[in-house]
Motif scaffolding. Structure first.
Motif, PDB file in Angstrom:
ATOM      1  N   LEU A 255      30.700  35.321  -9.591  1.00  0.00           N
ATOM      2  CA  LEU A 255      29.275  34.491  -9.099  1.00  0.00           C
ATOM      3  C   LEU A 255      29.358  33.613  -8.120  1.00  0.00           C
ATOM      4  O   LEU A 255      29.000  33.404  -7.100  1.00  0.00           O
ATOM      5  N   ILE A 260      26.151  32.686  -5.855  1.00  0.00           N
ATOM      6  CA  ILE A 260      25.218  32.684  -6.979  1.00  0.00           C
ATOM      7  C   ILE A 260      25.224  31.209  -7.848  1.00  0.00           C
ATOM      8  O   ILE A 260      26.643  30.853  -8.220  1.00  0.00           O
ATOM      9  N   ASP A 261      24.142  30.307  -8.025  1.00  0.00           N
ATOM     10  CA  ASP A 261      24.051  29.110  -8.437  1.00  0.00           C
ATOM     11  C   ASP A 261      24.329  29.528 -10.169  1.00  0.00           C
ATOM     12  O   ASP A 261      23.728  30.467 -10.686  1.00  0.00           O
ATOM     13  N   ILE A 262      25.281  28.653 -10.569  1.00  0.00           N
ATOM     14  CA  ILE A 262      25.281  28.914 -12.086  1.00  0.00           C
ATOM     15  C   ILE A 262      25.021  27.592 -12.701  1.00  0.00           C
ATOM     16  O   ILE A 262      25.690  26.445 -12.812  1.00  0.00           O
ATOM     17  N   ALA A 289      23.993  40.865  -9.718  1.00  0.00           N
ATOM     18  CA  ALA A 289      23.032  40.033  -9.989  1.00  0.00           C
ATOM     19  C   ALA A 289      22.654  39.044  -8.773  1.00  0.00           C
ATOM     20  O   ALA A 289      23.488  38.869  -8.134  1.00  0.00           O
ATOM     21  N   THR A 290      21.383  38.887  -8.730  1.00  0.00           N
ATOM     22  CA  THR A 290      20.788  37.902  -7.680  1.00  0.00           C
ATOM     23  C   THR A 290      20.713  36.348  -8.317  1.00  0.00           C
ATOM     24  O   THR A 290      20.520  35.522  -7.314  1.00  0.00           O
ATOM     25  N   ASN A 291      20.773  36.348  -9.571  1.00  0.00           N
ATOM     26  CA  ASN A 291      21.142  34.842 -10.191  1.00  0.00           C
ATOM     27  C   ASN A 291      21.770  34.964 -11.422  1.00  0.00           C
ATOM     28  O   ASN A 291      21.748  36.057 -11.953  1.00  0.00           O
ATOM     29  N   ALA A 292      22.163  33.949 -11.875  1.00  0.00           N
ATOM     30  CA  ALA A 292      22.937  34.009 -13.224  1.00  0.00           C
ATOM     31  C   ALA A 292      22.217  34.376 -14.532  1.00  0.00           C
ATOM     32  O   ALA A 292      22.772  35.104 -15.223  1.00  0.00           O
ATOM     33  N   GLU A 293      20.741  34.113 -14.554  1.00  0.00           N
ATOM     34  CA  GLU A 293      20.192  34.675 -15.513  1.00  0.00           C
ATOM     35  C   GLU A 293      20.084  36.084 -15.809  1.00  0.00           C
ATOM     36  O   GLU A 293      20.124  36.636 -17.076  1.00  0.00           O
ATOM     37  N   GLU A 294      20.236  36.732 -14.698  1.00  0.00           N
ATOM     38  CA  GLU A 294      20.208  38.390 -15.038  1.00  0.00           C
ATOM     39  C   GLU A 294      21.341  38.732 -15.671  1.00  0.00           C
ATOM     40  O   GLU A 294      21.415  39.766 -16.106  1.00  0.00           O
TER      41      GLU A 294
END
Length: 300
Positions: A255, A260-262, A289-294
């Motif tokens: 990430l 990608i911001d974590i 993933a496009t963001n960590a929540e994915e």
């Protein structure tokens, strides 16, 4: 698990090109294990040797094949295997390869085979095309190269499978150097090397680093190596804990590399997870993933 093959390294490689063919000198039997995985059947060898790769006949024109091996079989006689590492389509190579096989047949009186190893699909597809010399109405010479590359060589993303045959796992990783799945391949190889440990594992780790070339993948591989112990860490729970910690760190590292911001909550959730299978799922998602929540979408 099968017994581990121990390789005594003759010398370390200095370039990605050299790594793709030198590996067959370090482990001459590798081709006989790799070709069946690509659907290519050859007689099982009983004896394999290494020959001088200099095929020069006229001093003003030096010609050298990358790696050359005479192979004996139990029921199908002997043959010569010439291995060429090819990084891009090159029309001049068609003439060279034809010369190589003609020269080898005349010099050694044994059937020659050409194996071309590639790291990208366009080059592998180009190399696999038959080479025909003659007139449209009559072919005088025809050459059919064997090819190993990302199109027909399976990926190895299971650490246990990688540990069973380190040479094959390293070769598979190098052959898939341009594959989007390379992080997962390297992660499995790194885990296998950390589990086995010792000088053999260290040498294969260095070999892989050189073979990846001067790319971002090499930086990722170096990072993986810093996360793994240099020796066999123990057994049972200790190995499992090492794999869990390494997998969690790999997810966060991917990430980071992909910018990608974590969020802190996501970072803590990854580090707190002790389910290796779930971490594997999150690792796969981290590649796209496009963001960590994915990472946690299905679980939520």
């Amino acid at each position: 698990m099968e017994s581990i093959r121990v390789t005594t390294f003759r010398h370390m490689v200095s370039s990605a090109h050299e790594a793709m063919h030198q590996i067959f000198r370090e482990d001459p039997g590798l081709f006989a294990r790799a070709l069946p995985k690509a659907g290519i059947a050859l007689p099982e060898p009983t004896t394999i040797q290494l020959l001088d790769t200099d095929l020069t006949e006229i001093k003003s024109m030096a010609r050298r094949v990358d790696t050359l091996m005479p192979v004996d079989t139990a029921d199908s006689g002997s043959y010569l295997l010439a291995v060429e590492a090819q990084g891009r389509p090159d029309p001049d190579k068609l003439n060279s390869w034809t010369y190589y096989l003609a020269y080898l047949y005349a010099e050694y009186k044994l059937p020659p085979l050409l194996l071309v190893v590639c790291q990208d699909k366009p080059t592998a597809s180009w190399a696999a095309q038959p080479i025909r010399i003659g007139l449209p109405a009559h072919t005088s010479i025809a050459l059919f190269p064997l090819v190993l590359g990302p199109e027909n060589l399976p990926t190895i993303i299971d650490p246990d499978e990688a540990a069973e045959d380190l040479a094959l796992a390293v070769f598979s990783a190098l052959a898939h150097a341009n594959d989007p799945a390379l992080p997962a391949i390297l992660e499995a190889l790194a885990t296998a090397l950390a589990t086995i440990g010792g000088e053999t594992a260290r040498d294969w780790a260095e070999y892989t680093e050189v073979g990846l070339g001067d790319t971002q993948s090499r930086a990722f591989w170096r990072h993986l190596m810093t996360l793994r112990p240099s020796r066999f860490p123990g057994s049972g729970t200790i190995i499992e804990e090492t794999r869990i910690k390494g997998r969690a760190e790999d997810i966060l590292r991917i990430l980071d590399l992909r910018a990608i911001d974590i969020p802190e909550a996501a970072r803590e959730r990854v580090n707190a997870c002790t389910d290796l299978e779930l971490l594997g799922t999150w690792f796969d998602r981290a590649l796209t993933a496009t963001n960590a929540e994915e990472l946690f979408a299905a679980e939520a």
